[in-house]
Design a protein around this motif. Sequence first.
Motif, short mmCIF file in Angstrom:
data_model
loop_
_atom_site.label_atom_id
_atom_site.label_comp_id
_atom_site.label_asym_id
_atom_site.label_seq_id
_atom_site.Cartn_x
_atom_site.Cartn_y
_atom_site.Cartn_z
N ILE A 62 0.67 6.91 -6.72
CA ILE A 62 -0.47 7.83 -6.89
C ILE A 62 -0.02 9.28 -6.76
N ASP A 63 0.95 9.52 -5.87
CA ASP A 63 1.47 10.89 -5.69
C ASP A 63 2.41 11.31 -6.81
N GLU A 78 2.00 1.84 -3.55
CA GLU A 78 0.90 2.34 -4.37
C GLU A 78 0.60 3.80 -4.08
N SER A 79 0.68 4.19 -2.80
CA SER A 79 0.45 5.60 -2.46
C SER A 79 1.53 6.50 -3.07
N GLU A 135 0.82 -1.21 0.00
CA GLU A 135 0.00 0.00 0.00
C GLU A 135 0.86 1.27 0.00
#
Length: 297
Positions: free
Chosen positions: A195-196, A191-192, A188
């Motif tokens: 995304i950023d 993935e964060s 996770e």
Amino acid sequence: MKANNSIVETGLAGNNGKTKKTINVKKSLAKFAVYFFLILVAFTCLLPFYSMMVTSSHANSDIARKLLLVPGREFVENYKRLIDTVPIWRGFANTIFITVSSTVLSLYFSALAGYGFSKYNYKGKNILFMAVLGTMMIPGQLGIIGFFKLMDTFNMLNTYWPIILPSISNAFGIFFMKQMCDSSIPTEILESGRIDGCGELKIFHRLVLPLLMPSLATLGIFSFIGKWNDFLTPMIILFDNELQPLPVMIAMVKSQFSTDFGAMYVGIVISVIPILIFFSIVSKKIISGVTAGALKG
């Protein structure tokens, strides 16, 4: 009836008191046994260091004939003979350069490769990882002749490159860091970062490496000690005595007719001190990382 009840209660209270005393005695005995065992282990670990320090302060005749338990007065004389025989501080600097460079390369590329094996899926990943593990089963001494010829072909003999560059491919380090990435790097978080808008290398440097610091500290201890004590590779690759690291220089310490054990033990003392300092510094990183993980959990 009341009298009988009071007698029974008094008896029960007395039995409870005896039971508590028995439990406390057992706990005290168990604690004493644990502390005695720990003290015995610590004494066993420190005894070789004490023996080394004591031996370095005696003359060669005493080292050969006696069981030495008390420090002597020959440390300065042994040190003078040591620096007259070999350039020990030049070897100290050579060893620091080789060890620090090799350790940094080993930690970075082991973490990078272990992260790649852990968090990316691609064709042939398992086969490649098994090939890496397979290299751990082959003793390094078996390939020393081929390694020497290869370095001769590349004109790298009598340089530090053949000693430092192989640290990039540390099979144990890759295996160790893959296991750490599997257990301590949540997908996770990656993935964060994506995304950023972070790139893959930025995710590795900004997110993954900080989380792997306790593991890197652990691997760093093994890499540092292994490279600091490396004897065979420098002895074969390096021809100039000025380029030799500490282990080879210490082996070169000889008097006119035989090995100078007093001077040799002084050299060993000099070579062990940086390992103890490095371990004391890095072990704090391991403890702090474990403590932080326990608090977060």
